[in-house]
Design a protein around this motif. Structure first.
Motif, PDB file in Angstrom:
ATOM      1  N   ALA A  53       0.840  -1.205   0.000  1.00 11.53           N
ATOM      2  CA  ALA A  53       0.000   0.000   0.000  1.00 11.53           C
ATOM      3  C   ALA A  53       0.875   1.256   0.000  1.00 11.53           C
ATOM      4  CB  ALA A  53      -0.929  -0.008   1.210  1.00 11.53           C
ATOM      5  N   ALA A  54       1.954   1.248   0.769  1.00  9.08           N
ATOM      6  CA  ALA A  54       2.874   2.395   0.792  1.00  9.08           C
ATOM      7  C   ALA A  54       3.547   2.567  -0.565  1.00  9.08           C
ATOM      8  CB  ALA A  54       3.915   2.199   1.887  1.00  9.08           C
ATOM      9  N   LEU A  55       3.914   1.466  -1.180  1.00  8.91           N
ATOM     10  CA  LEU A  55       4.531   1.532  -2.511  1.00  8.91           C
ATOM     11  C   LEU A  55       3.541   2.083  -3.527  1.00  8.91           C
ATOM     12  CD1 LEU A  55       6.883   0.948  -4.437  1.00  8.91           C
ATOM     13  CD2 LEU A  55       6.053  -1.403  -4.599  1.00  8.91           C
ATOM     14  N   LYS A  56       2.302   1.598  -3.491  1.00  4.23           N
ATOM     15  CA  LYS A  56       1.266   2.085  -4.405  1.00  4.23           C
ATOM     16  C   LYS A  56       1.048   3.586  -4.223  1.00  4.23           C
ATOM     17  CE  LYS A  56      -3.076   1.519  -3.405  1.00  4.23           C
ATOM     18  NZ  LYS A  56      -3.643   2.847  -3.246  1.00  4.23           N
ATOM     19  N   ASP A  57       0.967   4.018  -2.974  1.00  2.00           N
ATOM     20  CA  ASP A  57       0.774   5.437  -2.687  1.00  2.00           C
ATOM     21  C   ASP A  57       1.939   6.265  -3.233  1.00  2.00           C
ATOM     22  OD1 ASP A  57      -0.493   7.747  -1.271  1.00  2.00           O
ATOM     23  OD2 ASP A  57       1.404   7.655  -0.160  1.00  2.00           O
TER      24      ASP A  57
END
Length: 174
Positions: A53-57
């Motif tokens: 999720a952090a990577l996607k953000d």
């Protein structure tokens, strides 16, 4: 990436000096992927959902955001590699959303040749018996889903297996 990868790992680690002096958790982004133009994430979908999720953000916003910390990413090309099928990857909403950040995807399929199989075994076990290797190559070549990993797993098992000369190798391998 792996299940053990944390956000801190992804974003270059925690600036311990800043945390101890000011009590602020800040990443050392200069040490992370965000400071590179081309990035390859091996086994990208093995990371835990929070990291994904952090990577996607980060890929969506084009910056690392951590509290007041902002770091525009320099990354222009991201390559994500996985052994998982698309169906396995999209079991989770966060991983499905991350796949949408990759405009191009390829499914690489290959068939190992007899020479590929023999070379894999010889490179790992150069003292492998010739007749045992020949029988293994014939058997593995006929397998539908033989992968380099499976070749080496079978070879590891077969390497030290003692087979009497009157027994057929293929029977023991199977």
């Amino acid at each position: 990436l792996s299940e053990a990868t944390s956000e801190e790992d992804l974003f270059g680690g925690i600036n311990i000096k800043r945390m101890s002096e000011d009590g602020i958790q800040e990443f050392i982004v200069e040490n992370s992927f965000a400071n590179k133009e081309i990035v390859i994430f091996e086994e990208i979908f093995d990371a835990n959902p929070k990291v994904l999720a952090a990577l996607k953000d980060t890929l969506t916003s084009k910056e690392v955001r951590n509290g007041n910390q902002r770091f525009p990413i320099k990354t222009k090309i991201v390559i994500g590699l996985t052994n998982k099928t698309y169906e396995e990857v999209i079991e989770d909403d966060s991983t499905e959303a991350l796949t949408q950040r990759f405009p191009v995807s390829f499914k690489l399929e290959y068939q190992l040749t007899k020479l590929d199989i023999a070379s894999l075994v010889r490179n790992r076990y150069n003292d492998f018996e010739d007749d045992k290797l020949a029988a293994m190559v014939e058997m593995m070549y006929r397998m539908n889903d033989i992968t380099p990993r499976k070749v080496l797993e079978i070879a590891k098992y077969m390497k030290d297996l003692k087979i009497r000369k009157n027994k057929r190798y293929a029977e023991k391998i199977t």
